[in-house]
Motif scaffolding. Structure first.
Motif, PDB file in Angstrom:
ATOM      1  N   GLY A  14       0.842  -1.418  -0.069  1.00  0.00           N
ATOM      2  CA  GLY A  14       0.036   0.042  -0.152  1.00  0.00           C
ATOM      3  C   GLY A  14       0.955   1.325  -0.044  1.00  0.00           C
ATOM      4  O   GLY A  14       0.555   2.288  -0.796  1.00  0.00           O
ATOM      5  N   LYS A  15       1.924   1.318   0.811  1.00  0.00           N
ATOM      6  CA  LYS A  15       2.788   2.541   0.778  1.00  0.00           C
ATOM      7  C   LYS A  15       3.397   2.761  -0.385  1.00  0.00           C
ATOM      8  O   LYS A  15       3.440   3.813  -0.903  1.00  0.00           O
ATOM      9  CB  LYS A  15       3.972   2.103   1.965  1.00  0.00           C
ATOM     10  CG  LYS A  15       3.499   2.315   3.375  1.00  0.00           C
ATOM     11  CD  LYS A  15       4.522   1.932   4.221  1.00  0.00           C
ATOM     12  CE  LYS A  15       3.861   2.278   5.812  1.00  0.00           C
ATOM     13  NZ  LYS A  15       5.014   1.709   6.834  1.00  0.00           N
ATOM     14  N   GLN A  16       3.743   1.406  -1.194  1.00  0.00           N
ATOM     15  CA  GLN A  16       4.468   1.741  -2.463  1.00  0.00           C
ATOM     16  C   GLN A  16       3.707   2.111  -3.507  1.00  0.00           C
ATOM     17  O   GLN A  16       3.667   3.268  -4.357  1.00  0.00           O
ATOM     18  CB  GLN A  16       5.152   0.397  -2.744  1.00  0.00           C
ATOM     19  CG  GLN A  16       5.939   0.511  -4.332  1.00  0.00           C
ATOM     20  CD  GLN A  16       6.435  -0.836  -4.733  1.00  0.00           C
ATOM     21  OE1 GLN A  16       6.106  -1.956  -3.934  1.00  0.00           O
ATOM     22  NE2 GLN A  16       6.928  -0.981  -5.887  1.00  0.00           N
ATOM     23  N   ALA A  17       2.280   1.768  -3.466  1.00  0.00           N
ATOM     24  CA  ALA A  17       1.072   2.155  -4.445  1.00  0.00           C
ATOM     25  C   ALA A  17       1.080   3.698  -4.073  1.00  0.00           C
ATOM     26  O   ALA A  17       0.757   4.414  -5.293  1.00  0.00           O
ATOM     27  CB  ALA A  17      -0.013   1.501  -4.153  1.00  0.00           C
ATOM     28  N   VAL A  18       0.894   4.206  -3.013  1.00  0.00           N
ATOM     29  CA  VAL A  18       0.810   5.595  -3.025  1.00  0.00           C
ATOM     30  C   VAL A  18       1.667   6.265  -3.328  1.00  0.00           C
ATOM     31  O   VAL A  18       1.584   7.441  -3.779  1.00  0.00           O
ATOM     32  CB  VAL A  18       0.366   5.625  -1.184  1.00  0.00           C
ATOM     33  CG1 VAL A  18       0.292   7.514  -0.937  1.00  0.00           C
ATOM     34  CG2 VAL A  18      -0.934   5.295  -0.865  1.00  0.00           C
ATOM     35  N   ALA A  19       3.150   6.084  -2.950  1.00  0.00           N
ATOM     36  CA  ALA A  19       4.264   6.513  -3.268  1.00  0.00           C
ATOM     37  C   ALA A  19       4.424   6.721  -4.815  1.00  0.00           C
ATOM     38  O   ALA A  19       4.890   7.854  -5.361  1.00  0.00           O
ATOM     39  CB  ALA A  19       5.343   5.958  -2.676  1.00  0.00           C
ATOM     40  N   GLU A  20       3.908   5.516  -5.488  1.00  0.00           N
ATOM     41  CA  GLU A  20       3.913   5.676  -7.054  1.00  0.00           C
ATOM     42  C   GLU A  20       3.107   6.420  -7.642  1.00  0.00           C
ATOM     43  O   GLU A  20       2.848   6.987  -8.678  1.00  0.00           O
ATOM     44  CB  GLU A  20       4.216   4.559  -7.313  1.00  0.00           C
ATOM     45  CG  GLU A  20       5.553   3.772  -7.108  1.00  0.00           C
ATOM     46  CD  GLU A  20       5.859   2.464  -7.484  1.00  0.00           C
ATOM     47  OE1 GLU A  20       5.000   1.712  -8.104  1.00  0.00           O
ATOM     48  OE2 GLU A  20       6.673   1.626  -7.062  1.00  0.00           O
ATOM     49  N   GLY A  21       1.754   6.369  -6.861  1.00  0.00           N
ATOM     50  CA  GLY A  21       0.492   6.724  -7.632  1.00  0.00           C
ATOM     51  C   GLY A  21       0.064   8.237  -7.336  1.00  0.00           C
ATOM     52  O   GLY A  21      -0.765   8.864  -8.041  1.00  0.00           O
ATOM     53  N   LEU A  22       0.189   8.434  -5.993  1.00  0.00           N
ATOM     54  CA  LEU A  22      -0.493   9.824  -5.843  1.00  0.00           C
ATOM     55  C   LEU A  22       0.634  11.024  -5.711  1.00  0.00           C
ATOM     56  O   LEU A  22       1.654  10.760  -4.918  1.00  0.00           O
ATOM     57  CB  LEU A  22      -0.936   9.843  -4.361  1.00  0.00           C
ATOM     58  CG  LEU A  22      -1.736  10.925  -3.629  1.00  0.00           C
ATOM     59  CD1 LEU A  22      -2.710  11.165  -4.297  1.00  0.00           C
ATOM     60  CD2 LEU A  22      -1.951  10.570  -2.272  1.00  0.00           C
ATOM     61  N   LYS A  23       0.613  11.920  -6.582  1.00  0.00           N
ATOM     62  CA  LYS A  23       1.540  13.086  -6.452  1.00  0.00           C
ATOM     63  C   LYS A  23       1.153  14.324  -5.828  1.00  0.00           C
ATOM     64  O   LYS A  23       1.901  15.017  -5.528  1.00  0.00           O
ATOM     65  CB  LYS A  23       1.679  13.242  -8.108  1.00  0.00           C
ATOM     66  CG  LYS A  23       2.262  11.790  -9.022  1.00  0.00           C
ATOM     67  CD  LYS A  23       3.682  11.331  -8.252  1.00  0.00           C
ATOM     68  CE  LYS A  23       3.875   9.900  -8.956  1.00  0.00           C
ATOM     69  NZ  LYS A  23       5.027   9.310  -7.878  1.00  0.00           N
TER      70      LYS A  23
END
Length: 70
Positions: free
Chosen positions: A12-21
């Motif tokens: 989840g952390k990786q998804a947010v780091a990569e997807g939410l700018k």
């Protein structure tokens, strides 16, 4: 709280780091003008903050909007 829920594990952390700018917030006059979108890494919420909690999106709605496109 929506982000806190998503970021409970490494995936989840990786998804947010990569997807939410970027998060954009806009105050609107009434509930009828409220909207929320998540496109191109930008979470945009138009909320009627003068209506207090009635004019804001709940955690579950924000969570679902993010998870659909992360």
């Amino acid at each position: 709280m929506a982000l806190r829920t998503i970021c409970q594990d490494a995936m989840g952390k990786q998804a947010v780091a990569e997807g939410l700018k970027l998060v954009k917030l806009k105050n609107v006059k009434d509930k009828s003008a409220m909207k929320m979108s998540f496109d191109g890494g930008v979470l945009e919420m138009h909320c009627a903050y003068a209506q207090r909690t009635d004019g804001m999106f709940g955690d579950a709605a924000i969570y679902e909007t993010l998870v659909k496109k992360l």
